[in-house]
Design a protein around this motif. Structure first.
Motif, PDB file in Angstrom:
ATOM      1  N   VAL A  57       0.838  -1.193  -0.076  1.00 29.31           N
ATOM      2  CA  VAL A  57      -0.024   0.230   0.119  1.00 29.31           C
ATOM      3  C   VAL A  57       1.006   1.146  -0.004  1.00 29.31           C
ATOM      4  O   VAL A  57       1.866   1.303   0.435  1.00 29.31           O
ATOM      5  CB  VAL A  57      -0.958   0.036   1.205  1.00 29.31           C
ATOM      6  N   GLY A  58       0.246   2.199  -0.683  1.00 35.66           N
ATOM      7  CA  GLY A  58       1.117   3.505  -0.436  1.00 35.66           C
ATOM      8  C   GLY A  58       0.349   4.845  -0.776  1.00 35.66           C
ATOM      9  O   GLY A  58      -0.981   4.767  -0.611  1.00 35.66           O
ATOM     10  N   TYR A  59       1.078   5.847  -0.934  1.00 38.25           N
ATOM     11  CA  TYR A  59       0.106   7.080  -1.163  1.00 38.25           C
ATOM     12  C   TYR A  59      -0.930   7.040  -2.408  1.00 38.25           C
ATOM     13  O   TYR A  59      -2.084   7.543  -2.217  1.00 38.25           O
ATOM     14  CB  TYR A  59       0.881   8.285  -1.129  1.00 38.25           C
ATOM     15  N   ALA A  60      -0.779   6.273  -3.425  1.00 31.60           N
ATOM     16  CA  ALA A  60      -1.735   6.116  -4.320  1.00 31.60           C
ATOM     17  C   ALA A  60      -3.085   5.552  -3.968  1.00 31.60           C
ATOM     18  O   ALA A  60      -4.213   5.812  -4.596  1.00 31.60           O
ATOM     19  CB  ALA A  60      -1.220   5.090  -5.542  1.00 31.60           C
ATOM     20  N   ASP A  61      -3.011   4.891  -2.780  1.00 29.82           N
ATOM     21  CA  ASP A  61      -4.216   4.034  -2.030  1.00 29.82           C
ATOM     22  C   ASP A  61      -4.496   5.021  -0.994  1.00 29.82           C
ATOM     23  O   ASP A  61      -5.631   4.676  -0.387  1.00 29.82           O
ATOM     24  CB  ASP A  61      -3.840   2.792  -1.144  1.00 29.82           C
ATOM     25  N   GLY A  62      -3.942   6.221  -0.915  1.00 30.17           N
ATOM     26  CA  GLY A  62      -4.458   7.077   0.050  1.00 30.17           C
ATOM     27  C   GLY A  62      -3.712   6.905   1.540  1.00 30.17           C
ATOM     28  O   GLY A  62      -3.912   7.641   2.520  1.00 30.17           O
ATOM     29  N   PHE A  63      -2.636   6.118   1.413  1.00 30.92           N
ATOM     30  CA  PHE A  63      -2.061   5.748   2.738  1.00 30.92           C
ATOM     31  C   PHE A  63      -1.015   7.155   3.087  1.00 30.92           C
ATOM     32  O   PHE A  63      -0.194   7.621   2.012  1.00 30.92           O
ATOM     33  CB  PHE A  63      -1.290   4.413   2.669  1.00 30.92           C
ATOM     34  N   GLY A  64      -0.836   7.363   4.310  1.00 30.22           N
ATOM     35  CA  GLY A  64      -0.047   8.318   4.714  1.00 30.22           C
ATOM     36  C   GLY A  64      -0.474   9.969   4.080  1.00 30.22           C
ATOM     37  O   GLY A  64       0.378  10.841   4.282  1.00 30.22           O
ATOM     38  N   THR A  65      -1.632  10.200   3.538  1.00 28.88           N
ATOM     39  CA  THR A  65      -2.001  11.445   3.251  1.00 28.88           C
ATOM     40  C   THR A  65      -3.192  11.860   3.984  1.00 28.88           C
ATOM     41  O   THR A  65      -3.877  10.969   4.468  1.00 28.88           O
ATOM     42  CB  THR A  65      -2.510  11.313   1.739  1.00 28.88           C
ATOM     43  N   SER A  66      -3.084  13.013   4.378  1.00 32.45           N
ATOM     44  CA  SER A  66      -4.526  13.706   5.025  1.00 32.45           C
ATOM     45  C   SER A  66      -4.820  15.083   4.426  1.00 32.45           C
ATOM     46  O   SER A  66      -3.533  15.670   3.793  1.00 32.45           O
ATOM     47  CB  SER A  66      -4.117  13.641   6.215  1.00 32.45           C
ATOM     48  N   PRO A  67      -6.101  15.617   4.582  1.00 38.13           N
ATOM     49  CA  PRO A  67      -6.054  16.770   3.832  1.00 38.13           C
ATOM     50  C   PRO A  67      -5.143  17.994   4.846  1.00 38.13           C
ATOM     51  O   PRO A  67      -5.001  17.765   5.916  1.00 38.13           O
ATOM     52  CB  PRO A  67      -7.525  17.166   4.170  1.00 38.13           C
TER      53      PRO A  67
END
Ligand SMILES: *Cc1c(COP(=O)(O)O)cnc(C)c1O
Length: 406
Positions: free
Chosen positions: A289-299
């Motif tokens: 999993v990575g940022y393309a899956d929304g992992f480790g990202t936040s508004p």
């Protein structure tokens, strides 16, 4: 906010990462919310943004089974999706009705929001084969959508009694939670009531008046009116400041299997840019999993005041020293696993604490629900069994090739 669920048997074609959604937990939450409502107050399940990432079709079905009366979505395509999938309950579309959408609204029996006199004019020029169901949106202070309070009476007097326009509802949306700014919410409600009174005095009856979202529902029982519109609580989350106000269950968990394990020694680097330097001999695991899956990202939030700014700075400084504040991003059997180095597009390295966690072990991954990529397969669980799956994109083709999914 998340805990690991019992391991359930996952279909073999499911690939190494998936979202597990507990339909029983969703229904439990709907039942808890209903307990707060008088029998005269309807419950709208807000299933916009693909039901906050959980899947609009499956969530709508579960919420309706548990007693929700109506569904709310932001855009017309979200409403069409639900109808195409056989959902017959009333659906209110929050964004303003556009005259060119009228055939779709009628054909799919969607309820329109009208929020300006211009739309009203346009509506009166249209002809419909069946009455169009309409809710009027009043802007009471958010200054986003809706007509001005003083325009409502004029609007109602023009369309009332028109057999092609069924005036079913009148609503407004709060710009703050009572915890955040109670006087503001109260002022908005007062303005709303000042819109309702002259309508009633003139004998115009609009059956469904509604103002509450999750926070107002919990804090302002006198504002429930004819219906409440609820998202957050159904999804097992509490509005900020209302933690544990009612019992809720978490229906959401992202799981990923460890797909590779290696031993590393002090001085070695991990990941892009060699951002992480290994300090002691350890085993690391790679999860898909990575940022393309929304992992480790936040508004991205801007600091609201100086204290807020200070908190953000402290977090950044701690992060620089490798200390992550807040919720752990990855857990294995309840144990937090440290993320090593940069999160990649679809791969992430974690420190493995156990000798027994190896290739194939499943970990829990924290991904914000509304950020979770649509490529992540959704797996719907009830009574610890998989009852439905939703796969899109490459994983769907893969599953079909395996002949296990159709
Ligand atoms: C999103 C939304 C809600 C639901 O808000 P929650 O705080 O998630 O309960 C209610 N009404 C409107 C108009 C919305 O857009």
């Amino acid at each position: 906010m998340y805990e690991e669920k019992n391991n359930i048997a996952v279909p073999p074609f499911f690939g190494p990462r998936w979202v597990q959604i507990d339909l029983d937990a969703l229904k439990f939450n709907v039942v808890q919310i209903k307990k707060l409502l008088s029998p005269d107050t309807k419950l709208m399940a807000v299933v916009k943004a693909d039901a906050y990432g959980l899947g609009a079709v499956e969530v709508s079905k579960a919420a309706l089974e548990a007693g929700a009366d109506m569904l709310g979505v932001t855009t017309i395509d979200e409403g069409l999706e639900l109808r195409e999938m056989g959902i017959g309950a009333p659906i209110l579309v929050f964004t303003p009705f556009m005259p060119e959408e009228k055939d779709l609204f009628i054909q799919y029996d969607l309820t329109a929001t009208v929020g300006s006199l211009e739309t009203a004019e346009a509506l009166l020029k249209e002809s419909f084969p069946y009455p169009l169901k309409v809710h009027i949106k009043v802007d009471t202070g958010m200054n986003r959508l809706g007509m001005k309070p003083e325009e409502v009476v004029e609007f109602v007097s023009r369309v009332y009694g028109n057999p092609l326009i069924e005036l079913e509802g009148l609503y407004t949306h709060f710009a703050a939670s009572p915890k955040g700014n109670r006087p503001f919410v109260e002022r908005q409600f007062k303005i709303f009531k000042e819109v309702v009174s002259p309508l009633e005095e003139r004998g115009y009856s609009i059956p469904i008046k509604h103002v509450c979202n999750s926070a107002a529902l919990l804090d302002m029982p006198h504002m429930h009116m004819d219906m409440v519109r609820v998202g957050t609580l159904i999804y097992g989350q509490y509005p900020f400041g209302y933690e544990n106000r009612i019992p809720l269950k978490n229906p959401w968990e992202v799981r990923a299997k460890i797909i590779h394990v290696k031993e590393v020694s002090p001085g070695e680097k991990v990941g892009y840019g060699g951002d992480y330097t290994v300090k002691k001999a350890m085993r690391i695991g790679i999860i898909p999993v990575g940022y393309a899956d929304g992992f480790g990202t936040s508004p991205e939030m801007n600091p609201k005041n100086l204290l807020d700014l200070l908190k953000m700075l402290i977090k950044k400084i701690l992060a620089f020293f490798g200390i992550r504040a807040g919720m752990p991003l990855v857990k294995y059997e309840g144990l937090p696993l440290k993320v090593l180095g940069r999160i990649g597009m679809q791969l992430t390295a974690v420190e493995l604490p156990h000798d027994n966690a190896g290739v194939g072990s499943a970990v829990s991954v924290f991904i914000r629900r509304t950020n979770a990529g649509s490529r992540l397969p959704r797996l719907y669980v009830s009574e610890n069994r998989v009852v439905n799956i939703r796969i899109s994109g490459a994983s769907r083709d893969y599953a079909q090739r395996l002949g296990e999914y159709s």
